[in-house]
Design a protein around this motif. Structure first.
Motif, PDB file in Angstrom:
ATOM      1  N   LYS A  28      41.598  43.907  35.775  1.00 27.64           N
ATOM      2  CA  LYS A  28      41.026  45.229  36.052  1.00 27.64           C
ATOM      3  C   LYS A  28      40.872  46.037  34.763  1.00 27.64           C
ATOM      4  O   LYS A  28      39.875  46.759  34.581  1.00 27.64           O
ATOM      5  CB  LYS A  28      41.923  45.977  37.042  1.00 27.64           C
ATOM      6  CG  LYS A  28      41.392  47.367  37.376  1.00 27.64           C
ATOM      7  CD  LYS A  28      42.314  48.120  38.319  1.00 27.64           C
ATOM      8  CE  LYS A  28      41.776  49.524  38.582  1.00 27.64           C
ATOM      9  NZ  LYS A  28      42.648  50.306  39.502  1.00 27.64           N
ATOM     10  N   GLU A  68      34.949  43.579  38.099  1.00 27.28           N
ATOM     11  CA  GLU A  68      35.017  43.966  39.502  1.00 27.28           C
ATOM     12  C   GLU A  68      35.510  42.775  40.343  1.00 27.28           C
ATOM     13  O   GLU A  68      35.040  41.642  40.177  1.00 27.28           O
ATOM     14  CB  GLU A  68      33.647  44.401  40.009  1.00 27.28           C
ATOM     15  CG  GLU A  68      33.157  45.701  39.397  1.00 27.28           C
ATOM     16  CD  GLU A  68      34.044  46.886  39.788  1.00 27.28           C
ATOM     17  OE1 GLU A  68      34.538  46.886  40.941  1.00 27.28           O
ATOM     18  OE2 GLU A  68      34.234  47.783  38.955  1.00 27.28           O
ATOM     19  N   ASP A 110      43.129  50.077  44.996  1.00 33.41           N
ATOM     20  CA  ASP A 110      41.695  50.003  45.281  1.00 33.41           C
ATOM     21  C   ASP A 110      41.154  48.580  45.204  1.00 33.41           C
ATOM     22  O   ASP A 110      40.011  48.322  45.588  1.00 33.41           O
ATOM     23  CB  ASP A 110      40.919  50.890  44.300  1.00 33.41           C
ATOM     24  CG  ASP A 110      41.126  50.465  42.849  1.00 33.41           C
ATOM     25  OD1 ASP A 110      42.237  49.991  42.526  1.00 33.41           O
ATOM     26  OD2 ASP A 110      40.189  50.609  42.033  1.00 33.41           O
ATOM     27  N   ARG A 111      41.956  47.641  44.703  1.00 34.93           N
ATOM     28  CA  ARG A 111      41.500  46.256  44.530  1.00 34.93           C
ATOM     29  C   ARG A 111      42.212  45.262  45.446  1.00 34.93           C
ATOM     30  O   ARG A 111      41.677  44.182  45.701  1.00 34.93           O
ATOM     31  CB  ARG A 111      41.708  45.819  43.077  1.00 34.93           C
ATOM     32  CG  ARG A 111      41.017  46.682  42.042  1.00 34.93           C
ATOM     33  CD  ARG A 111      39.509  46.609  42.151  1.00 34.93           C
ATOM     34  NE  ARG A 111      38.853  47.370  41.085  1.00 34.93           N
ATOM     35  CZ  ARG A 111      38.458  46.837  39.943  1.00 34.93           C
ATOM     36  NH1 ARG A 111      38.639  45.552  39.711  1.00 34.93           N
ATOM     37  NH2 ARG A 111      37.873  47.593  39.027  1.00 34.93           N
ATOM     38  N   SER A 171      33.865  37.018  43.014  1.00 36.18           N
ATOM     39  CA  SER A 171      34.539  38.314  42.900  1.00 36.18           C
ATOM     40  C   SER A 171      35.426  38.613  44.104  1.00 36.18           C
ATOM     41  O   SER A 171      36.184  39.585  44.095  1.00 36.18           O
ATOM     42  CB  SER A 171      33.505  39.436  42.734  1.00 36.18           C
ATOM     43  OG  SER A 171      32.677  39.537  43.878  1.00 36.18           O
ATOM     44  N   THR A 220      37.898  41.928  44.360  1.00 36.17           N
ATOM     45  CA  THR A 220      38.792  42.333  45.453  1.00 36.17           C
ATOM     46  C   THR A 220      39.742  41.183  45.714  1.00 36.17           C
ATOM     47  O   THR A 220      39.324  40.026  45.784  1.00 36.17           O
ATOM     48  CB  THR A 220      37.996  42.637  46.730  1.00 36.17           C
ATOM     49  OG1 THR A 220      37.091  43.711  46.483  1.00 36.17           O
ATOM     50  CG2 THR A 220      38.942  43.038  47.872  1.00 36.17           C
TER      51      THR A 220
END
Length: 397
Positions: free
Chosen positions: A232, A237, A263-264, A207, A239
């Motif tokens: 997304k 989930e 946010d990612r 992830s 990053t």
């Protein structure tokens, strides 16, 4: 044996060519075996200014910004001349001196006027206009540089290719590149990386995804962002760390906001080697979405050594580097890349078997030890000292 390496770009510049030349020269200078082999006297010749770089700390001689007379003298005194790319003037002089010359191709200069194999108007992998005789397309491709500059790039490709056909050997880092260049006396020697502590990080997770490279159009980061948006939307989930800098950063940051990915996605800027390993801590997947065909893919090989799973575009040598240990997708296809990301994100949290296979391939195929031994065997063959098979697998210490 005296080996002279010419490279247009060298430290303190940072890049793939600089990394490979530094690794090769260092390995050659440190070559020893127990069979009485002649030591290798290595010199690197480059137009790159020294700046604050400490040349004295290197185990080989560096000659910077040499005059034409110095170039001729250095070439005359060498047993073998290695050109890191088909630089026109050094190539011509070396052949006129009737020296054994090997050209290691780090790009497409022998088949493409701009050396990138990228068709600029469409920002896509070039189908091979120069080799197919579609020369008007070559001139149109480089039109932004101006008519005169575009014409000169096109014209110089003819004699450059003619000269490459007359060297002792043309080295490519992937067999894929060999199929494109179609030059005589070709041999594939994969790039190699220096050994380091490559133990897997137990905290690495699929992830945690990263891109490492220059933020320019040919690297395909905009495609990666579109793919991330699709992933997304499916509720997965993750990053994404964007590591690197370049002229497209502000545009890509704006695209990140427009796709609601703030946010990612984290833009971390350029990271020197000393900090890069720390920045990659916990990363389980590395993505290389290049639009132009990558000749090799040092970033992929380096991170495979760390047990990081690669997702790469299928155009170019990247697919050859990752083999069956990575995921591939058509260049520029954001939907296909999203599918690869989704597949990686659905792996078990640690994905240890997949990471082990990735690391094993890199440690088998892409070590500095292997690269140096194979280059040295080639040099000795041309210098009349040894046949290639005489260099033992464990010759480097």
């Amino acid at each position: 044996m005296r080996v002279l390496i010419y490279t247009h770009a060298f430290a303190p510049k940072i890049g793939g060519v600089e990394t490979v030349v530094m690794s090769l020269a260092t390995g050659l200078a440190g070559f020893t075996n127990g069979q009485g082999a002649t030591p290798v006297d290595v010199s690197v010749m480059t137009p790159t200014p020294r700046g604050t770089f400490d040349d004295e700390s290197l185990p080989f001689r560096v000659v910077r910004q040499p005059s034409l007379l110095q170039k001729v003298r250095l070439m005359w005194g060498a047993d073998v001349i290695h050109l890191a790319g088909p630089a026109f003037l050094p190539l011509l002089v070396a052949l006129l001196l009737r020296k054994p010359v090997v050209v290691e191709h780090h790009g497409y200069q022998a088949i493409c006027p701009n050396g990138q194999l990228l068709f600029e108007p469409a920002q896509k992998l070039c189908p091979g206009h120069f080799m197919a005789g579609r020369h008007v397309e070559c001139l149109r491709c480089n039109a932004k540089a101006g008519l005169f500059h575009s014409l000169m790039m096109w014209l110089l490709t003819f004699p450059r290719r003619w000269l490459c056909a007359r060297v002792a050997s043309n080295i490519t880092p992937t067999q894929w590149l060999s199929t494109l260049l179609r030059l005589p006396r070709m041999i594939t020697i994969h790039h190699g990386l220096a050994a380091e502590d490559n133990r897997e990080s137990a905290a690495a997770s699929p992830s945690e995804v990263a891109f490492v490279g220059r933020l320019v159009g040919t690297k395909g980061v905009d495609v990666l962002l579109r793919a991330a948006s699709r992933v997304k939307a499916k509720g997965l989930e993750f990053t994404l760390r964007i590591i690197g800098d370049g002229p497209d950063r502000s545009r890509l940051e704006a695209q990140t906001e427009a796709l609601d990915l703030v946010d990612r996605v984290k833009f971390l800027g350029y990271q020197p080697d000393a900090k890069l390993r720390e920045t990659l801590a916990g990363v389980g997947v590395i993505v290389m979405p290049s639009l132009a065909g990558e000749v090799f893919g040092l970033v992929a090989a380096e991170n495979m050594m760390r047990g990081i799973l690669p997702i790469v575009s299928a155009g170019g040598g990247l697919a050859e580097v990752v083999g069956e240990t990575g995921l591939t997708f058509p260049p520029g296809d954001g939907e296909a890349l999203a599918g690869c990301l989704e597949r990686a994100l659905r792996l078990p949290e640690n994905a240890r078997p997949e990471r082990r296979r990735t690391q094993d391939r890199a440690m088998t195929c892409f070590t500095e030890r292997r690269m140096v031994a194979e280059h040295l065997a080639l040099y000795r063959e041309f210098a009349g000292e040894l046949r290639r098979s005489a260099v033992p697998e464990g010759a480097l210490q």
